[in-house]
Every structure is written in C-alpha cells, then in structure tokens.
Write a protein that holds these residues in place. Structure first.
Motif, mmCIF file in Angstrom:
data_model
loop_
_atom_site.group_PDB
_atom_site.id
_atom_site.type_symbol
_atom_site.label_atom_id
_atom_site.label_comp_id
_atom_site.label_asym_id
_atom_site.label_seq_id
_atom_site.Cartn_x
_atom_site.Cartn_y
_atom_site.Cartn_z
ATOM 1 N N UNK A 1 0.988 -1.256 -0.009
ATOM 2 C CA UNK A 1 -0.092 0.050 0.006
ATOM 3 C C UNK A 1 1.072 1.183 0.047
ATOM 4 N N UNK A 2 0.455 2.259 -0.895
ATOM 5 C CA UNK A 2 1.247 3.379 -0.849
ATOM 6 C C UNK A 2 0.230 4.697 -1.091
ATOM 7 N N UNK A 30 -3.785 4.454 -6.876
ATOM 8 C CA UNK A 30 -4.264 5.561 -7.783
ATOM 9 C C UNK A 30 -3.342 5.956 -8.823
ATOM 10 N N UNK A 31 -3.808 6.379 -10.006
ATOM 11 C CA UNK A 31 -2.900 6.885 -11.068
ATOM 12 C C UNK A 31 -3.096 8.391 -11.482
ATOM 13 N N UNK A 176 2.136 1.109 -20.360
ATOM 14 C CA UNK A 176 2.408 1.600 -18.726
ATOM 15 C C UNK A 176 1.329 1.416 -17.860
ATOM 16 N N UNK A 177 0.101 1.827 -18.476
ATOM 17 C CA UNK A 177 -1.086 1.881 -17.521
ATOM 18 C C UNK A 177 -1.618 0.390 -17.243
ATOM 19 N N UNK A 178 -1.327 -0.533 -18.174
ATOM 20 C CA UNK A 178 -1.651 -1.853 -17.673
ATOM 21 C C UNK A 178 -0.531 -2.395 -16.589
ATOM 22 N N UNK A 179 0.794 -2.251 -17.050
ATOM 23 C CA UNK A 179 1.554 -2.515 -15.994
ATOM 24 C C UNK A 179 1.385 -2.181 -14.597
ATOM 25 N N UNK A 180 1.080 -0.765 -14.551
ATOM 26 C CA UNK A 180 0.898 -0.074 -13.434
ATOM 27 C C UNK A 180 -0.363 -0.769 -12.715
ATOM 28 N N UNK A 184 -0.626 -3.104 -9.270
ATOM 29 C CA UNK A 184 -1.271 -2.400 -8.254
ATOM 30 C C UNK A 184 -0.327 -1.157 -7.529
ATOM 31 N N UNK A 185 0.285 -0.429 -8.648
ATOM 32 C CA UNK A 185 1.209 0.575 -8.052
ATOM 33 C C UNK A 185 0.149 2.022 -7.907
#
Lengths: 366, 559
Positions: A1-2, A30-31, A176-180, A184-185
């Motif tokens: 969690x961050x 959240x992005x 990038x969006x998929x990786x994040x 769960x970044x």
C-alpha cells in the motif's frame, strides 16, 4: 500500500516561486497525471516529491510518514525519466538489475525479479545489448523495468513518453497503464500531452503558475471544468463574453452580442458579467434552410483531422466559432462557404464569472 | 575615418580575386594540400627523423656499460615518476574537481582560480618556487628550523611534477563534470544507490575517456618537463635531465643524448598509443557494491572530510608552494636589486636580452602557427579529406606533445642542422612552432567546431565564395578564440625550456629567459644571490601573467 500526501509544498528559486503552497493527496493504487503549460511547475513538483530537488517549504508523506528530509536513495521510489537515462556503459541486464545490486540483494533474487520484469514488459531485445543499439520505445521499456526492479509501490513518471515517436507513444502509454494496474502501483505521471493524461490517469491535476488549479477525474475535467483556465487548457473551447439576463429554476439565460444562450448552470445572478465556454465537440451543425434554429453563420475553413473534421464558422457578428464533427456522423457533408446553423444543448454551455484580470490574461498559458 | 574606410576598400579589392579563385575546387585543394604538406614535412617528420639520422652514434654508447646503466636508470626514472605522479594527481585532483563543480558557494570560485596557479606560473619559476618552499631556509625548512626539509633530488622532482600536473587533471575534470548530464547519477540514486556508489558505478565509468585523457596529458607533461626539473633535480637524473647533462658537457655527448632521446620518443609514443587504445576498454572501477559501507562514506560528515582532505592536499602541495615564487622577488624590491635590474647593470643586460629573444621567438612561432595551423584546424573540423584521414590527422597532431620536449628538441636540432644548416635562431623558431602547433590547432579546431557549418552554407547560398565565407563568417565568429589561442601559444613558447636547451649549444650567444634562469637558479652566487634570481623569475611570471590576463579579458569580451 502506498498513499501520498503533499502539504503546502513550496519551492523558490531566489525571487521566483516555482511551487506555491501545493497541497493534494493520492490514494493507494491511484494513477494521477499532472498537466499544465510549460513553466507551470509540474516538473519541479515531481522532483520535489521524489527527492531529486529539495523543497523550500511544506511537507510530503508517503504512507503517512514524512519523507521530505529523507535522501533521494532512501525514499524507495521508482522514477522513469523523460531522457530515459539508461546507463550507457551498462547492458540491458545490468541496467535492470542495478537497483537490486546497489541495495545488496542476493544475485539470484535480483535475477528472478529481472526475469519477471522482462516477461511483464514483453521485452524483445537481448539482455546483453547496450542502450545505444535499442529503439526509443525499447529503451523506455527498459527504463520502466529498471524503475520497477527495486520493488517500489510508488512510481514517478516524468514525461516518460516525451522523447518518443507519436506511434510508439500511443502504444506505450497503454502498456504503462496496464503494468501499473497489474502491479497495483501508485503512480504520478507528468505530461504535457492532455490526451495521454486523459487516457491513462484516474485523476488529473492541472497546474498553473506553481499552483494546482483543479484536480478531478478526466471526464469531469473535460466536460465540466470548474475554472475558465482549465476549460481552455484541457481540450479546446469557444469563449463568448456576455451577461446573465434571466435565472430560472432549471436554466440560466445569457446574452452575448445578440446571441441568446441557455445553460443549466444556476449559480449565477441576473445582470452578472460572465464568460461562456462551449466545446467544439458539443456543438451541432446543420445546413441552413430558411432561418432555422440556433446561430447562423457560414463555413470559412475546414481541417481534416483524421477521425474528426474541424470547421471554423463565421457568425453573423463576424465572431469565429469552432466546431468539431466526427467523420462517421456526417462530418464530411459540409463544404467551405456553406450557410449553416449551430446549436448547443444547455448542459454543454459552461458559464464562468468574468475574470478580474480579463479573459485573455486568465486564459494565457505563459 | 575616411582613411580607415579607404584602407578597408583597398583590402577588399586585393582580396576579391582570391575570393573568386577560391570558387575553383582545385585552388581549395592546393591550399589544404599546402597546409598538410607543411604539417607532414615541418611538424611530423623532423622530430622522428632527426634522431634516426644519428642512429650510428648509438653504437659507441652501447659499448659503455656505465653510460648505458645511467641512461637506463634515467629513462626508467622518467616513466616511473610520470606514472606515479599522474596517478597521485588523479587521486588528489578528482575530488577537488568534484568539489569545485558540485558545491554551490561563491568562495569555491577562489579555489577554482587558485587551482590554475601552476598553469599561470612558467615552469622554471614554478620549479624555483617549489625549491624555495621545500628546500631552502626561506621556506618551510626555515619554519621547522632545519636546513632543508626535502633536498633537491627525486622527492623534490615528484613534488614539482605533482604540482604542475595537478591543474591539468582538475581543469579537464571540472570541464567534463560541468558538461556531464547528471540525470544518470540521479537515476542511480532513485534506484537506491548512495551518492558514492552512484559516482563510482555511473559517473566515473561514463567519464572514463576524460579520465584517461587527463591521465595521459599529466603523464606526457611530467615525462616532458625539463626546465623546472633541472632546477630541483640536484644530482638526480631522469630522461630529460640526462639529455640536458649530455648536452651541457664539453664536448656534448651526442651518442648518449641520441640514445635516450630515441628511447623516450619511441616509448612515449607507444605508451600514448597503448593507453589511448586500451584505456577506454579498462573495466574500472569495480562493479561490486558495498551498500552499507558506501552509504556511510556518503553521509555529510564523510563528504565534508573528503572535501577537507582534498583542499588540504591542494593547499600544502600545490597552492602554497607555487605562490612562494613571489617571496624572493619581494625581497628584491627592498634591497636595491630592482634598481639595478631597471638600469640593466651587470647580469641584467643579458637578462633583458634573453627576455627579448624569448618574445621574438615566441612571436615568430605564433605567426607561423597562425599561417599554417589555422588551415589545418579547418581541414580537421570540416573533414576536408574524409572521416578516416581526419581521425588519422587528429592522432598525428598529438605526437609533438607526446614526445618529451627535450628529446623533441634534440631530434629537431639534429634534423635542421643536417638538412638546413639553419642559424640557431631559425632552428629555435621552427622547434617552438613544432612544440606549440598541437596546442594551437586543437584550440582552433574547438573554436571552429563551435561555429555551425550551416552558417557557412547560408553564406554560400547567398552567393559568397568559399574564401569570402571564411574571412567574413568563420574568422569574425572565431576571432576571439584565434586571439586567445595565439596568446596561449605565445605564453607556452616563452616558457619553453627543454627543447630550447637542446637547440642552443652551451656556448651559444643566444639565450632565452627560461634557459638563462635555470642557470641562475642552479648557481645563484654567480649572478649576485637569491634576490637577483628571485626578481628575474618574478619578471618572467609577470610577463606571462599579463599575457594570460589579456586572454581572460578577451574571453570575457567574447562572452
């Protein structure tokens, strides 16, 4: 969690205020994209948050813990650079395993993480290749893998696609969006490309002159921006100065140099000087038969944009109005010189108080 | 005003046919060919051929085991001193360069300026300064109440070479660190590397070519230095001192001189080529990381300690000993020596004559460089003979600075005596041209490189002929660099000692100021004592200082 919390973050260079008491929060996973005109302070903001630069004042918290005084290397972040900044003297493998190595991880653990990341980013280059032999897109993929290899849950992306070709940029932004999302970044993404921000972010923060002027979901930011500046900066808009002539329970009537407009905005009072913003995409256009409804004018110019056609229509009072029509919806049915009628639904007529500094100054990007 | 404009018009009229001629490709080829032929025949071949011509003299020397042993040990000493000193300079100079670039405080400009002191002071004067500081009662020895802390010999040579090579390392590394894109280091730190780890594993490997060239330049400088070394050498002999001693013996020992010169020329060229080729492939520093240990060394206290140590080494071994040159000179102002100097009484007549000779030779060498060096710089930067020839020329023009100057002087002197039977003064001018050629061409090449070639193309599209473009675009845009390059050549020539010693016979009537001063310093009693020597050195420093001040003013105007 961050989670991330920024409180009254200030950065001054002598007399110049680059960040002016910026405050906001980012939720876990959240992005957040940060956009704004050149020189608005978005790069300074991400550099202060990550620790590359020291802020003059304010606080930063990661997961509730203050990090402002922590050295850059102890903040446990991942950072993707616009310049890509792969170490030119190291091969792909050494670049990706650099983080684990400097943190003293055992070799097999570092190798396992690197292998997983290579799979995740679907890298098609050899591990022994050097950055100079790779394409821009492949290099940035390695840059992302390198940033992720240390296992951080918080990723800063500083215009990561800025130095790439348009085609690669579009492909990579979804990757990038998929990786994040998959990992769960929590991500903070700086960009000057609004389309990029709109397509990848959960929320977008718009900055101007060292401040965040608005922060919201992309769709709301586009269709119903709270400020005149954002209505201009995000997307395109037609601006008309006018006066509120009547306010009812459902609508608000506006008069602008002979044009009468109806809006669902109800917070204004009669006689108030206002500015109307109308998105070109939310305007309907039809060929004029007799008088018809809406504002009359003729097409002065048309630009083919691919999936859409952009028209410039000269209104009767000689004001220029921009309309954008999807090609599939008959966008090509009009020609230069055609007499047309324009109409806008009241929910698409955005009304803002007349700015004290004047419209031009308020809308100015620099 | 009208006179000036009519002169300009006349010059224009004279140059116009040349402009038109330059449109002819053959005319351009001939111009560049002349520059190339000059380089090969006057700069490149003579230093190599000169000693080879006297190859037969070596045979006798090789029959003398004592002489061979002496020569061997002198050559080995030269390479050992150059290697050790260059490594020590790298170790000491790199933290100073780092400190100058990365620490943000105004007083660091003072350190930056002080680091150039050994550059500003002519090497003979620097040798004298270091001799006084470490060896004589006016210096640190007096302070410690001992006769001589470090007597002339190997130790003092090492200290001298350390001091004059130090600014080479600092200056090169400051320039490199300033232009280095710090984003790599920041990227390393975002990945968890401490500042020391990031510097060691990222910045230094990226700057490896600069480190190698800094080392090479320091190495060549140490290998080549003669005048100052003669001042502090005492009875010790390295290569250049061996040659100097062979030259000054009566009659001169040509065999040993040729032997050592030849070995120095061949070996230094081989080492230069070896390090240039293999240096960039060196894997350093080690890839392994010790996270906790390096983190401790990166904390503010350790960093402060490292910076402090770097500054202490700089102050004790470079700045203070170099500044000591002023002391005997100042004494000369109080004991009446200065009056004698200006009246030209006694030895001062010879001194002023030697200073004049130094400047005449330097001016002639500068003029030669301007005439033939500038076209060569154009050939290199604009790749007039293709990429491969340019790369080859770039490597070849470094040869004169690779060879120890005294060996170069010996070889050139033998060459010009054999082929031209030129008067000593002319030989001296040619030798100084050869020695300064590399500096001038490299400085001009850098200046021309900074002018985008497109500007010249624009002028050509507007109808200007090549020569017109050259004089109306390239020259005006590089005029300040040309001027400062010329002053740099002048200063280098005035300071030159090693090759000059080799050209001028011991009995020669011609003396340059540095050569004369070496004799004075080695035997102060013969000229009236230390204050005379000190004042003579101080005058040489002042003339050099004025030249360098002119460069600074010119460069400031350019900015």
């Amino acid at each position: 969690m961050t989670t991330v919390k920024v409180e009254n973050l200030t950065k001054k260079y002598g007399e110049i205020v680059a960040l002016d008491k910026v405050s906001f929060e980012i939720k876990d996973k959240e992005y957040l994209a940060i956009i704004g005109p050149s020189g608005c302070g978005k790069t300074t903001l991400i550099k202060c948050m990550s620790g590359i630069q020291s802020p003059t004042g304010g606080d930063i918290y990661f997961d509730g813990k203050p990090v402002k005084d922590l050295p850059l290397e102890e903040r446990g972040i991942g950072y993707v650079f616009q310049e890509i900044a792969l170490f030119p003297h190291m091969n792909v493998w050494d670049n990706v395993t650099y983080g684990p190595r400097v943190k003293g991880w055992p070799g097999d653990r570092a190798a396992k993480v690197a292998r997983e990341l290579f799979e995740l980013i679907r890298l098609s280059v050899r591990e022994r290749e050097y950055p100079s032999s790779l394409s821009g897109g492949a290099r940035q993929k390695i840059g992302i893998a390198r940033a992720l290899a240390s296992g951080s849950d918080l990723l800063f992306l500083d215009e990561p696609l800025g130095s790439l070709d348009a085609k690669v940029r579009t492909e990579l932004r979804y990757e990038i969006q998929n990786i994040i999302r998959d990992l769960g970044l929590t991500a903070v993404h700086i960009t000057h490309d609004q389309e990029e921000a709109m397509s990848v972010a959960d929320r977008i923060a718009v900055m101007k002159a060292g401040r965040i002027v608005e922060i919201d979901e992309p769709s709301k930011l586009y269709s119903n921006p709270e400020t005149l500046f954002v209505s201009n900066f995000v997307g395109e808009a037609n601006f008309l100065e006018g006066i509120v002539t009547k306010v009812t329970d459902d609508t608000c009537l506006v008069e602008s140099q002979g044009l009468s407009l109806s809006s669902t905005e109800k917070s204004k009072r009669e006689g108030e000087k206002i500015v109307v913003a109308i998105r070109p995409d939310f305007v309907s256009m039809e060929k004029r038969v007799n008088n018809g409804e809406g504002f009359a004018g003729y097409i002065e110019n048309q630009d083919f944009e691919g999936s859409t056609i952009r028209y410039e229509v000269v209104l009767k009072d000689h004001r220029l109005f921009t309309i954008r029509l999807p090609q599939i919806l008959g966008g090509l049915a009009f020609n230069i010189g055609d007499e047309v009628n324009l109409s806008v639904k009241p929910e698409h007529v955005l009304i803002y108080p007349y700015p004290e500094v004047g419209v031009q100054k308020e809308l100015a990007l620099a | 005003m009208s006179n000036l404009s009519s002169t300009k018009n006349t010059i224009e009229k004279i140059l116009r046919p040349l402009d038109r001629l330059s449109a002819n490709p053959n005319a351009r080829r001939v111009t560049y060919a002349v520059a190339l032929i000059f380089f090969v025949s006057m700069i490149l071949i003579p230093p190599i051929i000169g000693v080879v011509l006297k190859w037969n003299l070596i045979g006798d020397t090789l029959q003398n085991p004592i002489l061979v042993a002496r020569a061997e040990s002198a050559i080995l000493a030269s390479f050992a001193i150059a290697s050790i000193v260059s490594i020590l300079d790298l170790i000491a100079g790199l933290p100073t360069a780092w400190f100058i670039v990365r620490r943000k405080a105004k007083w660091i400009n003072v350190v930056d300026t002080l680091a150039d002191i050994p550059f500003v002071i002519p090497t003979v004067a620097l040798g004298f300064s270091i001799l006084v500081f470490w060896s004589q009662p006016q210096g640190i020895s007096g302070l410690l109440r001992i006769e001589s802390l470090i007597s002339p010999g190997l130790g003092l040579i090492m200290l001298l070479h350390f001091a004059f090579s130090y600014p080479i390392i600092v200056r090169i590394m400051v320039g490199e660190l300033q232009s280095y894109d710090q984003v790599y280091e920041i990227a390393g730190r975002t990945l968890g590397a401490s500042s020391l780890t990031a510097a060691r594993t990222i910045t230094l490997p990226i700057l490896k070519p600069a480190l190698v060239s800094a080392f090479l330049l320091a190495f060549c400088r140490s290998l080549s230095e003669t005048g100052a070394t003669a001042v502090v050498a005492g009875a010790f002999e390295n290569g250049p001192i061996f040659i100097r001693n062979a030259l000054s013996s009566v009659p001169p020992q040509q065999g040993p001189m040729v032997l050592v010169s030849l070995v120095l020329i061949v070996t230094s060229c081989a080492i230069f080529a070896f390090i240039s080729i293999l240096g960039p492939r060196l894997r350093f520093p080690v890839k392994k990381v010790w996270p906790n240990f390096e983190k401790r060394l990166s904390n503010p206290k350790s960093t402060l300690g490292r910076d402090g140590l770097a500054l202490i080494v700089f102050a004790i071994f470079v700045a203070i000993p170099s500044l000591f040159v002023a002391l005997p000179g100042i004494i000369a102002f109080t004991d009446g020596t200065v009056v004698a100097a200006f009246t030209g009484a006694g030895v001062w007549g010879v001194y002023w004559g030697s200073l004049l000779t130094s400047y005449v030779v330097a001016l002639a060498a500068t003029l030669m460089n301007l005439l033939v060096g500038f076209p060569m710089a154009v050939i290199i930067t604009r790749r007039k003979f293709g990429t491969q020839v340019t790369a080859l020329l770039n490597a070849l023009i470094s040869i004169p600075i690779t060879i120890p100057s005294v060996a170069l002087g010996v070889s050139l002197s033998l060459f010009w005596t054999a082929f031209g039977n030129l008067p000593e003064l002319w030989t001296l001018i040619l030798v100084h041209t050869t020695i300064t050629y590399t500096y001038f061409v490299q400085a001009m090449a850098a200046a021309i490189e900074s002018v985008p070639e497109e500007l010249e193309s624009v002028a050509r599209t507007l109808g200007a002929h090549p020569f017109e473009t050259f004089r109306k675009i390239l020259i005006p845009l590089t005029k300040y660099s040309i001027f400062s390059g010329a002053i740099m050549v002048l200063t280098r020539s005035v300071d030159e000692t090693g090759a000059t010693t080799a050209v001028l016979a011991a009995t020669s009537q011609i003396k340059t100021a540095p050569v004369l001063l070496v004799n004075w310093i080695r035997n102060p009693a013969s000229v009236g004592g230390q204050s005379v020597v000190g004042l003579g050195v101080l005058f040489l420093v002042l003339t050099t200082f004025i030249s360098l001040l002119v460069i600074r003013l010119v460069l400031r105007r350019e900015r």
